[in-house]
Design a protein around this motif. Structure first.
Motif, PDB file in Angstrom:
ATOM      1  N   ILE A   1       0.843  -1.191   0.000  1.00 55.70           N
ATOM      2  CA  ILE A   1       0.000   0.000   0.000  1.00 55.70           C
ATOM      3  C   ILE A   1       0.877   1.239   0.000  1.00 55.70           C
ATOM      4  O   ILE A   1       1.840   1.341   0.779  1.00 55.70           O
ATOM      5  N   LEU A   2       0.540   2.191  -0.876  1.00 57.39           N
ATOM      6  CA  LEU A   2       1.238   3.466  -0.931  1.00 57.39           C
ATOM      7  C   LEU A   2       0.223   4.592  -0.753  1.00 57.39           C
ATOM      8  O   LEU A   2      -0.814   4.614  -1.419  1.00 57.39           O
ATOM      9  N   ALA A   3       0.520   5.499   0.155  1.00 57.68           N
ATOM     10  CA  ALA A   3      -0.385   6.602   0.454  1.00 57.68           C
ATOM     11  C   ALA A   3       0.374   7.918   0.391  1.00 57.68           C
ATOM     12  O   ALA A   3       1.604   7.952   0.495  1.00 57.68           O
ATOM     13  N   LYS A   4      -0.371   9.000   0.235  1.00 59.51           N
ATOM     14  CA  LYS A   4       0.247  10.324   0.180  1.00 59.51           C
ATOM     15  C   LYS A   4       0.299  10.990   1.550  1.00 59.51           C
ATOM     16  O   LYS A   4       0.952  12.019   1.717  1.00 59.51           O
ATOM     17  N   THR A   5      -0.392  10.424   2.525  1.00 59.18           N
ATOM     18  CA  THR A   5      -0.371  10.964   3.884  1.00 59.18           C
ATOM     19  C   THR A   5      -0.024   9.857   4.859  1.00 59.18           C
ATOM     20  O   THR A   5      -0.270   8.669   4.591  1.00 59.18           O
ATOM     21  N   ALA A   6       0.486  10.229   6.011  1.00 59.03           N
ATOM     22  CA  ALA A   6       0.936   9.245   7.000  1.00 59.03           C
ATOM     23  C   ALA A   6      -0.167   8.806   7.945  1.00 59.03           C
ATOM     24  O   ALA A   6      -0.076   7.740   8.561  1.00 59.03           O
TER      25      ALA A   6
ATOM     26  N   PRO B   1       4.866   1.699   8.717  1.00 62.43           N
ATOM     27  CA  PRO B   1       4.874   2.628   7.582  1.00 62.43           C
ATOM     28  C   PRO B   1       6.211   3.359   7.488  1.00 62.43           C
ATOM     29  O   PRO B   1       6.816   3.707   8.514  1.00 62.43           O
ATOM     30  N   GLN B   2       6.674   3.562   6.274  1.00 60.45           N
ATOM     31  CA  GLN B   2       7.912   4.315   6.086  1.00 60.45           C
ATOM     32  C   GLN B   2       7.755   5.272   4.906  1.00 60.45           C
ATOM     33  O   GLN B   2       7.040   4.994   3.954  1.00 60.45           O
TER      34      GLN B   2
ATOM     35  N   TYR C   1       5.978   9.152  -0.958  1.00 65.09           N
ATOM     36  CA  TYR C   1       4.908   8.256  -0.524  1.00 65.09           C
ATOM     37  C   TYR C   1       5.202   7.729   0.877  1.00 65.09           C
ATOM     38  O   TYR C   1       6.356   7.709   1.332  1.00 65.09           O
ATOM     39  N   TYR C   2       4.138   7.252   1.507  1.00 62.50           N
ATOM     40  CA  TYR C   2       4.259   6.438   2.716  1.00 62.50           C
ATOM     41  C   TYR C   2       3.848   5.024   2.320  1.00 62.50           C
ATOM     42  O   TYR C   2       2.758   4.808   1.777  1.00 62.50           O
ATOM     43  N   VAL C   3       4.718   4.063   2.565  1.00 60.44           N
ATOM     44  CA  VAL C   3       4.502   2.707   2.098  1.00 60.44           C
ATOM     45  C   VAL C   3       4.354   1.762   3.281  1.00 60.44           C
ATOM     46  O   VAL C   3       4.985   1.930   4.328  1.00 60.44           O
ATOM     47  N   GLN C   4       3.514   0.760   3.091  1.00 55.91           N
ATOM     48  CA  GLN C   4       3.298  -0.268   4.110  1.00 55.91           C
ATOM     49  C   GLN C   4       2.932  -1.559   3.399  1.00 55.91           C
ATOM     50  O   GLN C   4       2.291  -1.531   2.335  1.00 55.91           O
TER      51      GLN C   4
END
Length: 571
Positions: A43-48, A144-145, A101-104
């Motif tokens: 999963i990649l997101a634009k916010t943490a 998340p990183q 990105y924030y990835v998990q």
């Protein structure tokens, strides 16, 4: 020449804006030494905040997700998620724009089932969470990183699944709420391992003081109930925080409203004139979904019979239920609405009335926004020169939230073989025959939307409730006349009112016998409207357990056998 240069420039610009990243995902032996099967979700997101795995959904703001099936994944040995992994909303990592990105990552664990039908399948067993890949105990996930993806970037970014979802504590009994769990012999035989059914049971006031009383039973169908919600012996604190906001209702302080309704229900439940009965919520989460749809299915097994002939009799034995069809009723909304009607149709003698609100499609020729039997594609309305995307969700003004293609592609990213644990996949798992590989036959191609007419024909004969009522009315009609009550908002978010219209047309005109049914619509009401036009959706949806009491009592008064116990429970 100029046009060729412009096209070349456009291609180079597109390439420069998109990267082709890849990721290696692994778990250390310190997390687990086991060899695991499942699906890796990236999963990649634009916010943490919230963490990326909580941002995946049907909203336009959704995070990006990619999925990859893994078999025999070993500690310390990474698997690679690259451009070949199926994604939503972007189909491939090669389409991902460069940027921050924030990835998990998550490993949704599968177990192997050797079923009595001879098939061996790998599925995510429910572990008490209600079939939720985000919280399922034992699922691995990463912290998340923040990462930076650059155009032309080479090499894979590594992610460690160093975290494990903890077990879920079971709820504790109270003086009113009891919890029951039984091993189902029928389901255990089908699945080739011990399988269990559970229930949350709300006892009537005075249960212990009236040991002579035997009670009617109301089966409240719905999604997985971790505990019996909506019932509280204490009022909400006067200083309870009311800054929470629920976007669906455009409302602040909804948590306090919910808490107040729960306390108000307790006061009604224990009041002198309230009828004494049992209310039951069943727990039938399974390897495909948070509930089974309470019917017998080729892919899920005999859940209908297990609930009807194993679980309910045990509840009635333990908690002094009357145990006869004239004293049982069923109600629910959405999934629970379909289940309530299906229980009345498939077990017509076992219930004295169903109250089905905003039911999932009860006629497949109005399968939300299309005709499953005549249309060729689930995702597009097609003409000779164009095709138009079909909507999947809308708001009360008709504004579309997500298309059929988008929501189905989200499910496909979450799981192949109907294993997403989500809506269209569970309909497929319940209604479809078993495929040669042991998994449900696809009703349509999950990527393209092209409908399989042979599977649709099977659905029609086995689970299209309107078709079944039409086909079998000569024998079924006398058993269900006066028992069917349907309620739906005419702006249902999932277009579920379309099938209710067709059912109403049938129930109004059928004879020998007449249906004597009730169908009501809420003007401009959305999903979860359940029959009260005088209060907002956000209130009526909290009152299932009191809304139909008067109609239930009338059914008992008008339809009970000679010598029936009408008094021991009316103290």
């Amino acid at each position: 020449m100029q046009r060729t240069c412009l096209l070349l420039f456009g291609c180079l610009l597109a390439f420069s804006l998109h990267a082709q990243p890849s990721f290696t995902v692994s778990f250390p032996a310190s997390t687990t030494t086991a060899t695991l099967d499942g699906r890796v979700l990236l999963i990649l997101a634009k916010t943490a905040s919230p963490e990326p795995k909580l941002q995946v959904g049907d909203a336009v703001e959704t995070a990006q997700i990619f999925g990859l099936d893994v078999n025999g994944m070993q500690p310390g040995k990474p698997v690679t998620v690259d451009a070949g992994a199926f994604g939503y909303p972007k189909r491939s990592l090669r389409e991902l724009p460069a940027g921050e990105y924030y990835v998990q990552a998550v490993l949704h664990r599968y177990e192997t089932f050797t079923r009595s039908d001879g098939h061996t399948v790998k599925l995510p067993m429910d572990r008490g969470e209600g079939q939720n890949w985000r919280t399922a105990p034992g699922n691995l996930f990463s912290k998340p990183q923040r990462i930076s993806i650059r155009a032309g970037q080479k090499g894979a970014m590594s992610i460690s699944l160093s975290q494990v979802n903890p077990p879920i504590s079971e709820p504790k009994d109270t003086r009113f709420i009891k919890h029951i769990k039984i091993k189902s012999e029928r389901l255990s035989k089908f699945w080739g391992r011990p399988m269990y059914l559970g229930a949350n049971v709300l006892l009537p006031a005075g249960f212990d003081q009236h040991p002579e009383a035997r009670y009617p039973l109301c089966l409240f169908h719905g999604h997985f109930p971790a505990d019996f919600d909506g019932f509280s012996e204490t009022p909400p604190p006067a200083n309870m925080d009311t800054t929470d906001y629920i976007d669906r209702f455009k409302l602040k302080g909804y948590n306090k409203i919910v808490a107040q309704e729960a306390y108000d229900f307790y006061k009604k439940w224990t009041s002198p004139n309230f009828p004494r009965m049992l209310i039951v919520e069943i727990q039938h989460a399974n390897p495909y979904y948070d509930d089974s749809y309470a019917v017998n299915s080729q892919n899920l097994g005999p859940y209908g019979d297990a609930i009807m002939y194993e679980l309910l009799p045990e509840i009635e034995r333990q908690f002094r239920g009357i145990g006869k069809g004239w004293a049982r009723f069923t109600y629910g909304g959405s999934t629970g609405g379909w289940e309530a009607l299906a229980a009345q149709v498939f077990y017509p003698d076992e219930f004295n009335g169903c109250f089905a609100a905003c039911p999932d499609p009860i006629a497949f020729d109005a399968y939300t926004v299309f005709n499953l039997y005549k249309d060729k594609n689930a995702y597009f309305s097609e003409g000779p020169f164009r095709r138009t995307p079909r909507p999947s969700q809308r708001n009360s003004l008709g504004q579309v939230k997500v298309t059929m293609e988008e929501t189905n592609h989200r499910e496909l990213a979450l799981g192949t073989h109907s294993r997403s644990g989500d809506q269209f996949d569970i309909w497929e798992a319940v209604y479809s025959p078993v495929g040669s590989d042991g998994y449900p036959k696809r009703i349509w191609n999950k990527e393209t939307g092209v409908i399989d007419t042979t599977v649709a024909a099977y659905w029609r004969e086995h689970f299209d409730l309107l078709h079944i009522l039409r086909r079998d009315w000569k024998t079924l009609g006398p058993k269900v006349t006066g028992k069917i009550h349907l309620y739906c908002g005419d702006m249902d978010n999932y277009y579920l009112n379309n099938a209710v219209y067709l059912m109403e047309d049938f129930l109004k005109t059928v004879q020998n016998p007449a249906a004597k049914s009730e169908v009501a619509y809420g003007d401009r009401f959305e999903h979860c409207w359940n029959g009260d036009p005088n209060v907002p959706n956000y209130i009526s949806r909290l009152r299932y357990n009191t809304m139909y009491i008067d109609k239930i009592l009338k059914r008992i008064a008008d339809n009970h056998p000679a010598g029936a116990d009408l008094t021991s429970w009316r103290y």
